[in-house]
Design a protein around this motif. Structure first.
Motif, PDB file in Angstrom:
ATOM      1  N   ALA A 154      47.608  35.867  81.232  1.00 50.20           N
ATOM      2  CA  ALA A 154      46.163  36.034  81.482  1.00 50.20           C
ATOM      3  C   ALA A 154      45.393  35.746  80.199  1.00 50.20           C
ATOM      4  CB  ALA A 154      45.880  37.454  81.971  1.00 50.20           C
ATOM      5  N   ARG A 155      45.098  34.489  79.995  1.00 48.56           N
ATOM      6  CA  ARG A 155      44.337  34.068  78.806  1.00 48.56           C
ATOM      7  C   ARG A 155      42.893  34.005  79.206  1.00 48.56           C
ATOM      8  NH1 ARG A 155      47.316  35.104  74.571  1.00 48.56           N
ATOM      9  NH2 ARG A 155      48.561  36.262  76.014  1.00 48.56           N
ATOM     10  N   TYR A 156      42.170  35.006  78.897  1.00 46.91           N
ATOM     11  CA  TYR A 156      40.805  35.173  79.370  1.00 46.91           C
ATOM     12  C   TYR A 156      39.879  34.355  78.485  1.00 46.91           C
ATOM     13  CZ  TYR A 156      37.332  38.237  81.613  1.00 46.91           C
ATOM     14  OH  TYR A 156      36.327  38.765  82.371  1.00 46.91           O
ATOM     15  N   LYS A 193      38.347  31.856  76.036  1.00 47.43           N
ATOM     16  CA  LYS A 193      38.881  30.838  75.134  1.00 47.43           C
ATOM     17  C   LYS A 193      39.977  31.387  74.229  1.00 47.43           C
ATOM     18  CE  LYS A 193      34.725  28.043  74.809  1.00 47.43           C
ATOM     19  NZ  LYS A 193      33.650  28.947  75.267  1.00 47.43           N
ATOM     20  N   CYS A 194      41.223  31.207  74.621  1.00 45.56           N
ATOM     21  CA  CYS A 194      42.327  31.614  73.755  1.00 45.56           C
ATOM     22  C   CYS A 194      42.540  30.520  72.719  1.00 45.56           C
ATOM     23  CB  CYS A 194      43.577  31.807  74.590  1.00 45.56           C
ATOM     24  SG  CYS A 194      45.052  31.984  73.617  1.00 45.56           S
ATOM     25  N   MET A 195      42.548  30.906  71.439  1.00 42.28           N
ATOM     26  CA  MET A 195      42.694  29.917  70.362  1.00 42.28           C
ATOM     27  C   MET A 195      44.125  29.851  69.849  1.00 42.28           C
ATOM     28  SD  MET A 195      39.517  28.949  70.071  1.00 42.28           S
ATOM     29  CE  MET A 195      39.115  28.290  68.471  1.00 42.28           C
ATOM     30  N   THR A 196      45.019  30.542  70.542  1.00 35.91           N
ATOM     31  CA  THR A 196      46.442  30.563  70.193  1.00 35.91           C
ATOM     32  C   THR A 196      46.698  30.910  68.729  1.00 35.91           C
ATOM     33  OG1 THR A 196      46.595  28.188  69.771  1.00 35.91           O
ATOM     34  CG2 THR A 196      47.033  28.906  72.010  1.00 35.91           C
ATOM     35  N   THR A 197      45.977  31.909  68.256  1.00 39.44           N
ATOM     36  CA  THR A 197      46.229  32.377  66.892  1.00 39.44           C
ATOM     37  C   THR A 197      47.480  33.256  66.832  1.00 39.44           C
ATOM     38  OG1 THR A 197      44.752  34.203  67.360  1.00 39.44           O
ATOM     39  CG2 THR A 197      43.825  32.370  66.133  1.00 39.44           C
ATOM     40  N   GLY A 198      47.909  33.771  67.974  1.00 45.87           N
ATOM     41  CA  GLY A 198      49.175  34.488  68.034  1.00 45.87           C
ATOM     42  C   GLY A 198      49.150  35.902  67.480  1.00 45.87           C
ATOM     43  N   THR A 199      48.030  36.598  67.582  1.00 47.53           N
ATOM     44  CA  THR A 199      47.983  37.999  67.150  1.00 47.53           C
ATOM     45  C   THR A 199      47.511  38.843  68.326  1.00 47.53           C
ATOM     46  OG1 THR A 199      45.720  37.683  66.391  1.00 47.53           O
ATOM     47  CG2 THR A 199      47.453  37.414  64.749  1.00 47.53           C
ATOM     48  N   CYS A 200      48.148  38.626  69.465  1.00 44.89           N
ATOM     49  CA  CYS A 200      47.578  39.093  70.727  1.00 44.89           C
ATOM     50  C   CYS A 200      47.518  40.615  70.896  1.00 44.89           C
ATOM     51  CB  CYS A 200      48.335  38.474  71.892  1.00 44.89           C
ATOM     52  SG  CYS A 200      48.532  36.704  71.742  1.00 44.89           S
ATOM     53  N   LYS A 201      48.267  41.369  70.122  1.00 45.91           N
ATOM     54  CA  LYS A 201      48.180  42.821  70.294  1.00 45.91           C
ATOM     55  C   LYS A 201      46.831  43.340  69.811  1.00 45.91           C
ATOM     56  CE  LYS A 201      52.088  43.692  72.229  1.00 45.91           C
ATOM     57  NZ  LYS A 201      52.153  44.180  73.602  1.00 45.91           N
ATOM     58  N   TYR A 202      46.139  42.536  69.015  1.00 47.68           N
ATOM     59  CA  TYR A 202      44.715  42.791  68.775  1.00 47.68           C
ATOM     60  C   TYR A 202      44.037  41.435  68.658  1.00 47.68           C
ATOM     61  CZ  TYR A 202      40.327  44.885  67.687  1.00 47.68           C
ATOM     62  OH  TYR A 202      39.004  45.261  67.764  1.00 47.68           O
ATOM     63  N   CYS A 203      43.432  41.021  69.739  1.00 44.38           N
ATOM     64  CA  CYS A 203      42.850  39.671  69.770  1.00 44.38           C
ATOM     65  C   CYS A 203      41.446  39.693  69.163  1.00 44.38           C
ATOM     66  CB  CYS A 203      42.805  39.184  71.213  1.00 44.38           C
ATOM     67  SG  CYS A 203      41.983  37.591  71.336  1.00 44.38           S
ATOM     68  N   PRO A 204      41.183  38.832  68.183  1.00 44.42           N
ATOM     69  CA  PRO A 204      39.872  38.881  67.516  1.00 44.42           C
ATOM     70  C   PRO A 204      38.726  38.333  68.350  1.00 44.42           C
ATOM     71  CG  PRO A 204      41.164  37.050  66.673  1.00 44.42           C
ATOM     72  CD  PRO A 204      42.059  37.798  67.608  1.00 44.42           C
ATOM     73  N   GLY A 217      40.430  36.629  73.715  1.00 44.64           N
ATOM     74  CA  GLY A 217      41.107  35.551  74.416  1.00 44.64           C
ATOM     75  C   GLY A 217      42.108  36.061  75.437  1.00 44.64           C
ATOM     76  N   ARG A 218      42.566  37.278  75.263  1.00 42.65           N
ATOM     77  CA  ARG A 218      43.514  37.846  76.224  1.00 42.65           C
ATOM     78  C   ARG A 218      42.762  38.852  77.084  1.00 42.65           C
ATOM     79  NH1 ARG A 218      46.910  42.396  73.883  1.00 42.65           N
ATOM     80  NH2 ARG A 218      44.743  42.965  73.838  1.00 42.65           N
ATOM     81  N   PHE A 219      43.018  38.863  78.378  1.00 38.01           N
ATOM     82  CA  PHE A 219      42.265  39.757  79.275  1.00 38.01           C
ATOM     83  C   PHE A 219      42.401  41.209  78.833  1.00 38.01           C
ATOM     84  CE2 PHE A 219      41.852  42.726  82.689  1.00 38.01           C
ATOM     85  CZ  PHE A 219      40.689  42.321  83.328  1.00 38.01           C
TER      86      PHE A 219
HETATM   87  S1  SF4 Z   1      45.141  36.640  69.640  1.00 37.58           S
HETATM   88 FE1  SF4 Z   1      43.658  36.078  71.222  1.00 37.58          FE
HETATM   89  S2  SF4 Z   1      43.067  33.982  70.739  1.00 37.58           S
HETATM   90 FE2  SF4 Z   1      44.960  34.431  69.614  1.00 37.58          FE
HETATM   91  S3  SF4 Z   1      46.653  33.721  70.916  1.00 37.58           S
HETATM   92 FE3  SF4 Z   1      46.352  35.886  71.371  1.00 37.58          FE
HETATM   93  S4  SF4 Z   1      44.881  35.888  73.077  1.00 37.58           S
HETATM   94 FE4  SF4 Z   1      44.784  33.844  72.175  1.00 37.58          FE
END
Ligand code: SF4
Ligand SMILES: Cc1cc2nc3c(=O)[nH]c(=O)nc-3n(C[C@H](O)[C@H](O)[C@H](O)COP(=O)(O)OP(=O)(O)OC[C@H]3O[C@@H](n4cnc5c(N)ncnc54)[C@H](O)[C@@H]3O)c2cc1C
Length: 546
Positions: free
Chosen positions: A200-202, A204-215, A218-220
């Motif tokens: 569930a990429r809510y 604009k996910c920028m694929t920064t890869g820190t999803c446990k706290y998304c800045p 990007g994650r629902f």
């Molecule tokens: S941190 Fe947010 S923007 Fe980055 S990959 Fe995870 S969901 Fe996407």
């Protein structure tokens, strides 16, 4: 706060957010009060994100159950501490956002195996709501994989596999799934197929890869939806109160729910507020605890508990883990995202239902190089290169389906947690046969790690835990076999609903939240009695989300 609302919803997670949004879109001036025991923790905050990157601190961890707030009995520990987020947004504050449909056979577990339970509905009954849920959560996935029948494509295309996935895919392509003795088609075989994890990429996910706290959101996270609802001038009668644990659901007769009683944690005062309809969206731990705590002259053992079923049939997932090691990583592979990209349902089929279906995925943290962390730790370029190209670990994991047992029960114990919610005890045991089946499934993973040419360094069945707890107020066909009916209304009540993983009769082998969200859409339709012409409802959703 008013004295009376059209709807009172207990809990402010994804279930609550989905239902509130649906009701408000249907009728803008519907009065809704959401009561959430936990605090609000700001999402999309740059400072929190910075602390997460540099110090591995997550701002919500203090809301987790602590060791002293929950325990378990039985022949295996049930892990509760460090699992659930109790806050505005619920566990979507930190979930993985993997969003998978249950499979048709999951709805007929008992019919197919003689174990566990059947759902009072079929996959086909839920299929259109899965479409709604995928749009709402903005799930990216690859429909061409055809794992389950679907009538609509995913709303967003899938994430591609990472380079590091390649070796495992090769191994999968060389191995057959051989149906075993006890399976429905023993001796039959087919190749292990690779799939792309739907997530569930809510927005604009920028694929920064820190999803446990998304800045950037990007994650629902249910918090975003609730914020949008609160800020929308159309919804003048929508309120959310945080720090307000609900202790009791009050009735005026056996069937009529009148009100709920809660404490305002900020001043210690108790309030009782009336609702035409009350929806318990407080998670699979707190739904049964609240029902059982709500004793009265009509429900001596708690609401919905005349047949001693509330809190029973606890189901989790047994997590299987096999780790393999190579002496070197000449290509410098590492998992680029903070979520897995490679998965397979090849053992998540009807044929494997009796012994235990498994859903396999490559662990999101392996191969195990976090270059950003090595830089933060002050390593030199040479030191980082030595680590990147040195020893490599790969971890293959799987969720194993469990079948609910009457003897496995979740209940309140004396004392409250830091948010005023009753503490928890989980009674949970695995039988020898279940353990033997889990070990048998583990061998399927070992085969893959060996095929990759890796040396196995660890192979284990993890303890069960609260991540995917389901079944504690399960739905069914009558009060004798279940707590709610197929619309999640507590049997013998007119206006009390459970919208939670608690209502699932089975947990399948995949994560629960997409199914929960689909059920929430179905509940909204049931409550509003709206005729579901998809054109209108889709238009509403997308209008709102964009
Ligand atoms: S941190 Fe947010 S923007 Fe980055 S990959 Fe995870 S969901 Fe996407
Ligand atoms: C680490 C982790 C990772 C996960 N990853 C995934 C994943 O990738 N995919 C997936 O599908 N699922 C995942 N899950 C599961 C997912 O988080 C849950 O299915 C989902 O959050 C359940 O939503 P909910 O709204 O029912 O309950 P919750 O999110 O638990 O929210 C319920 C809220 O109710 C509040 N509450 C409880 N009792 C009361 C009361 N008496 N009064 C007032 N408030 C109360 C709680 O404080 C809580 O905030 C994960 C779970 C965890 C723990």
């Amino acid at each position: 706060m008013k004295n009376k609302y059209d709807y009172i919803i207990v809990g402010a997670g994804v279930a609550a957010a989905t239902v509130a949004r649906g009701l408000l879109l249907d009728k803008h001036d519907t009065s809704i009060l959401i009561l959430e025991a936990g605090p609000e923790i700001k999402a999309k905050d740059r400072r929190f994100w910075w602390d997460y990157i540099t110090r591995r601190e997550r701002p919500y961890t203090y809301t987790y159950d602590q060791k002293w707030e929950a325990d378990s009995s039985g022949n295996i520990e049930y892990q509760t501490d460090g699992v659930r987020v109790k806050a505005y947004g619920g566990s979507t504050m930190h979930w993985g956002a993997w969003s998978l449909r249950f499979k048709p056979e999951d709805f007929n577990l008992h019919t197919n195996t003689g174990l566990g339970a059947d759902w009072p509905m079929n996959y086909e009954d839920l299929e259109s709501y899965y479409n709604d849920a995928e749009s709402f959560l903005s799930v990216c996935g690859d429909e061409s994989e055809n794992w389950v029948p679907r009538s609509k494509p995913y709303p967003v295309p899938p994430f591609q596999w990472t380079a590091a996935d390649g070796e495992m895919i090769k191994a999968w392509e060389q191995l057959d799934v051989v149906y075993q003795d006890g399976d429905i088609n023993p001796g039959k075989s087919s190749k292990i197929r690779s799939g792309k994890m739907p997530v569930a990429r809510y927005r604009k996910c920028m694929t920064t890869g820190t999803c446990k706290y998304c800045p950037i959101g990007g994650r629902f996270n249910a918090q975003y939806v609730l914020d949008d609802l609160k800020n929308d001038p159309r919804f003048i009668n929508f309120e959310v109160r945080i720090n307000t644990p609900v202790h009791h659901v009050n009735v005026s007769s056996k069937s009529k729910i009148e009100s709920v009683t809660f404490t305002d944690n900020l001043n210690g005062k108790q309030h009782t507020v009336a609702g035409e309809t009350v929806i318990l969206a407080s998670g699979a731990y707190n739904v049964p605890k609240l029902l059982r705590a709500s004793k009265n002259e009509f429900w001596k053992d708690g609401i919905g508990n005349d047949f001693d079923l509330v809190g029973r049939f606890v189901v989790s997932h047994s997590m299987l883990n096999v780790v393999g090691k190579a002496k070197a990583n000449p290509n410098g592979w590492f998992q680029e995202y903070d979520f897995p990209t490679l998965m397979s349902h090849s053992y998540n089929t009807k044929e494997h239902q009796k012994k235990g279906k498994i859903f396999m995925f490559k662990n999101r943290t392996t191969p195990n190089t976090d270059i950003a962390q090595l830089m933060i730790d002050g390593k030199t370029r040479e030191e980082i290169d030595a680590i990147v190209y040195g020893e490599m670990e790969v971890n293959l994991q799987a969720f194993l389906e469990e079948k609910g047992k009457f003897s496995n029960r979740l209940e309140a114990r004396s004392g409250v947690d830091r948010f005023g919610l009753p503490q928890t005890t989980v009674h949970f045991s695995r039988t020898d046969e279940e353990m033997a089946n889990a070990k048998d499934r583990l061998q399927l993973l070992e085969e893959i790690i060996l095929k990759m040419g890796l040396e196995i360094t660890s192979s284990r069945v993890d303890k069960p835990g609260g991540h995917h707890t389901t079944g504690t107020a399960r739905m069914g066909t009558s009060p004798e076999n279940s707590v709610t009916d197929k619309f999640m209304r507590v049997h013998d009540t007119d206006n009390l609903y459970v919208c939670s993983n608690a209502a699932f009769p089975t947990g399948s082998a995949v994560n629960p939240t997409l199914t929960l969200t689909a059920l929430a859409f179905r509940l909204v339709e049931h409550l509003t009695n709206a005729s579901k012409t998809t054109e209108t409802s889709k238009k509403k959703q997308w209008e709102y989300q964009l």
